[in-house]
Write an enzyme that holds these catalytic residues in place. Structure first.
Site, PDB file in Angstrom:
ATOM      1  CG  ASP A   1      -1.985   1.037   1.256  1.00 42.38           C
ATOM      2  OD1 ASP A   1      -2.241   1.664   0.210  1.00 42.38           O
ATOM      3  OD2 ASP A   1      -2.579   1.224   2.331  1.00 42.38           O
TER       4      ASP A   1
ATOM      5  N   GLY B   1       0.576 -10.224   4.722  1.00 46.19           N
ATOM      6  CA  GLY B   1       1.600  -9.486   5.451  1.00 46.19           C
ATOM      7  C   GLY B   1       1.169  -9.275   6.890  1.00 46.19           C
TER       8      GLY B   1
END
Length: 178
Positions: free
Chosen positions: A36, A121
């Protein structure tokens, strides 16, 4: 049937020359860590400005923006589930991420899309299970649509890429996840 449309690559997602990349976003859509943060840094401040207009995104859903300074024309943002214990709809929510991203891509006539390893993650989703869900969801979508969309699973690590390659090579068209 669909293996010629599904590819596994080990690369930096932000550098791929595809029509759309998928951002494993947080609910605010305003950037963060991991993929991100990398997407937001590479795309530039215009991406953040557009994301501010979207009102966030709920887990399992997806929203689309321009790619700005990325090679990709579009970024499709999706919020994957945080893994708790497998008893809180995590698998269905992750499958929904893939379906909703692919539906947005289809609506925009996107011919190539690249996914990161969503939720594996800091969200803690077991990698092998997440890969099975990803491949199963994409294959089901491709069986139902004949646009010939090229789908890339872009893995940052060789270990993650090996999981996808193994599953892709040894899976049937009817791959299921628990």
């Amino acid at each position: 049937m669909t293996n010629d449309l599904v590819h596994v690559v080990q690369a930096d997602l932000t550098t791929l020359n595809v029509d759309a990349i998928v951002n494993a976003a947080n609910p605010s859509l305003l950037g963060g860590g991991g993929v991100d943060g990398a997407i937001h840094r590479r795309a530039g401040p215009e991406l953040l400005a557009e994301c501010r207009t979207l009102g966030g995104c709920i887990t399992g859903e997806a929203k689309i923006t321009a790619g700005y300074r990325l090679q990709a024309k579009y970024v499709i943002h999706t919020v994957g589930p945080v893994w708790r214990d497998g008893q809180h709809d995590e698998t269905d929510l992750l499958a929904s991420c893939y379906r909703n991203c692919l539906n947005l891509a289809r609506e925009r006539h996107i011919q190539s899309i690249a996914f990161p390893c969503i939720s594996t993650g800091i969200y803690g989703f077991p990698k092998s299970l997440a890969a099975r869900i990803a491949l199963s969801s994409v294959k089901a979508f491709l069986r139902g649509h004949d646009e010939g969309m090229q789908v890339y699973f872009c893995c940052f690590s060789e270990t993650d890429a090996d999981i996808y390659r193994h599953l892709l090579q040894h899976s049937s068209e009817d791959m299921r996840y628990p």
